[in-house]
Design an enzyme around this catalytic site. Structure first.
Site, short mmCIF file in Angstrom:
data_model
loop_
_atom_site.label_atom_id
_atom_site.label_comp_id
_atom_site.label_asym_id
_atom_site.label_seq_id
_atom_site.Cartn_x
_atom_site.Cartn_y
_atom_site.Cartn_z
N LYS A 28 58.93 -25.08 12.40
CA LYS A 28 57.81 -25.79 11.78
C LYS A 28 56.87 -26.26 12.87
CE LYS A 28 57.11 -30.08 10.75
NZ LYS A 28 55.64 -30.22 11.00
N GLY A 88 59.04 -34.41 20.25
CA GLY A 88 58.11 -35.35 19.66
C GLY A 88 58.49 -36.78 20.01
N SER A 89 58.18 -37.70 19.13
CA SER A 89 58.38 -39.11 19.41
C SER A 89 59.85 -39.50 19.28
CB SER A 89 57.56 -39.96 18.44
OG SER A 89 58.11 -39.92 17.14
N THR A 90 60.22 -40.55 20.01
CA THR A 90 61.58 -41.05 19.95
C THR A 90 61.90 -41.57 18.55
OG1 THR A 90 61.56 -41.60 22.31
CG2 THR A 90 63.19 -42.74 20.95
N VAL A 108 60.82 -40.46 15.60
CA VAL A 108 61.15 -39.34 14.72
C VAL A 108 62.45 -38.67 15.17
CG1 VAL A 108 60.37 -37.12 13.81
CG2 VAL A 108 58.75 -38.99 14.09
N GLY A 109 62.68 -38.63 16.47
CA GLY A 109 63.92 -38.06 16.98
C GLY A 109 65.15 -38.76 16.43
N GLU A 120 63.75 -33.53 22.73
CA GLU A 120 62.89 -33.81 23.90
C GLU A 120 61.86 -34.81 23.42
OE1 GLU A 120 59.99 -34.17 26.12
OE2 GLU A 120 59.46 -32.06 25.76
#
Length: 494
Positions: free
Chosen positions: A190, A243-245, A247-248, A266
């Site tokens: 995606k 992406g962002s922490t 969302v991770g 990452e």
């Protein structure tokens, strides 16, 4: 193939070209099941470029089924050598179409055409590198006793869900596709909803390179819908996210609560860039400038915390301010442009919010701190001084062309300051003393430390973070471990 999945677009570099707008599933561009679309905005002009088909949970299911069928069917029978040939042919096609891919990247993301060409060149290198690895994924024999035979196999995980960000659309695609395909996996990827265009152009060359249907599927959609469906899907064996922490964490939780799929992340960074008294100041300023303003500051490893030793602090700040003011901000398609617009209105507003917070907390704006121009999401290169370590602009990832410069006295002090962060993605040290460089590099808790340079990434070097900056490594041989699992075989001999 529907005529509703292509549109004619134009770039100043390549002229008119045919832009795919559908979902790339089973080597074909198709409309989404619900026939939903969303607009893609040009960040330099704030105008609509085109509309793209949006993937929903139903489309994720279809893409996963295609990837599963390919993994258990035709792709399993493809030899490692042939996988490498496919990747090498893909790299050749990408190289042949470098200008087109770079132009689409600039149009969609807003990065300067010069940087976009560099990105695509790195994409070619990455795909070619992993093409070379495909037939070198090896197990080992283990001698345990004379009446038995034991060996290990490095086997692919299966169907991999991959979710990439908007700051390096093609490069992040290549970082994930390369090792996953080289090791024999299939993919449902995606792209970021802000920047789907270049990946869809890339997809055309996947089919042309000869990859079987279903091996690599690329869908466009929103994180809260398509991304969430990938993270929680019961028939996806592994998810990789950049992406962002924030969302991770959500992806890791969804992976754990579904089928406990493997996860690599990452994530964010707040990287220290350290300049000692004995550094070559002119050289250090060039690298500090590149370290924060490269890619409009929209870089997870950006050197946003600049620590300068007290003996050269005043001289450094004056020279750095002058250097930042020389950066050309403007039209991404002008060759002299260094910094383009931020990717979206949301990102622009977020960065301006951090600048406002820095001013309100008492930091000094040495240069910048305002919008550039009156059209597009442009922000002036910004330098803050007189900062405290507890300020928001020193603690949180801004992800824009904003840095904070602080003074330090001793090596011990700056190591402590550099490590005083939840993040640990990257760092840099500028000094002429090799002993200092090695000593400080070894003490910094970061996945990558640069010495007398910055953002020196290469497909042969592992990249990833300590602490809240992620799990696992991209690039290099290390990335192969993210996409394989070890099987032990024990045979009792007669």
């Amino acid at each position: 193939m529907s005529s509703n999945v292509f549109v004619e677009l134009k770039t100043p570099i390549t002229g008119t070209y045919k832009q795919p707008t559908g979902l790339f599933i089973n080597n074909e561009f198709v409309e989404g099941v619900d026939k939903k679309t969303f607009e893609v905005i040009n960040p330099a002009t704030e105008e609509v470029i085109c509309s793209i088909h949006e993937a929903t949970e139903k489309d994720v299911d279809i893409a996963v089924a295609a990837a599963r069928k390919a993994f258990e069917g035709v792709w399993r029978d493809v030899t490692p050598q042939q996988r490498g040939i496919y990747l090498l042919k893909l790299a050749d096609l990408l190289e042949k179409n470098l200008d087109l891919l770079a132009a689409v990247e600039s149009l969609d993301n807003g990065k300067s055409i010069t940087m976009a060409r560099g990105d695509v060149g790195a994409v070619v290198g990455t795909i070619r590198y992993y093409g070379g690895w495909a037939d070198k994924i090896e197990g080992k024999t283990i001698d345990i006793s004379p009446d038995s035979f034991h060996y290990t196999r490095q086997e692919p995980l299966g169907v991999c869900g991959q979710i990439i960000p908007w700051n390096f659309p093609l490069l992040m695609l290549a970082w994930k596709v390369g090792p996953a395909l080289a090791t024999g996996n299939t993919i449902v990827m995606k792209t970021a909803e802000q920047t789907p265009l270049s990946a869809l152009v890339f997809a055309q060359f996947v089919k042309e390179a000869g990859f079987p249907p279903g091996v690599l599927n690329i869908i466009s959609g929103f994180g809260r819908i398509a991304g969430a469906a990938i993270a929680s899907h019961m028939d996806i064996d592994k998810v990789a996210f950049t992406g962002s922490t924030l969302v991770g964490r959500q992806i890791m939780k969804a992976a754990a609560e579904s089928n406990l799929k493997k996860v690599t992340l990452e994530l964010g960074g707040k990287s220290p860039n350290i300049i000692f008294n004995d550094a070559d100041i002119d050289q250090a300023i060039d690298w500090v400038n590149f370290g924060i303003y490269f890619n409009h500051g929209q870089t997870c490893c950006a050197g946003s915390r600049v620590y300068v030793q007290e003996g050269i602090y005043d001289k450094f700040v004056a020279a750095f301010k002058q250097r930042a003011q020389q950066n050309k901000v403007g039209d991404p398609f002008h060759d002299e442009t260094f910094q383009g617009p931020q990717v979206s209105q949301l990102q622009y507003d977020r960065i301006m919010g951090y600048i406002k917070a820095g001013k309100e907390e008492g930091a000094t704006v040495e240069t910048g701190g305002e919008r550039h121009g009156d059209k597009g999401y442009f922000i002036q290169p910004t330098i803050f001084t007189n900062v405290r370590h507890d300020m928001k602009i020193m603690k949180e990832e801004i992800f824009g062309p904003v840095c904070a410069v602080a003074k330090f006295s001793t090596e011990e002090e700056v190591i402590k300051l550099g490590n005083d962060s939840n993040y640990g993605l990257a760092a840099a040290v500028h000094t002429k003393d090799l002993n200092t460089a090695i000593r400080v590099s070894n003490h910094l808790r970061a996945g990558t430390v640069w010495v007398n340079t910055y953002n020196a990434l290469h497909h042969q070097l592992p990249f990833g973070g300590y602490k809240e900056s992620g799990i696992g490594r991209e690039l290099g041989e290390a990335a192969l471990a993210n996409y394989t699992q070890c099987k032990s075989v024990a045979i009792k001999l007669n």
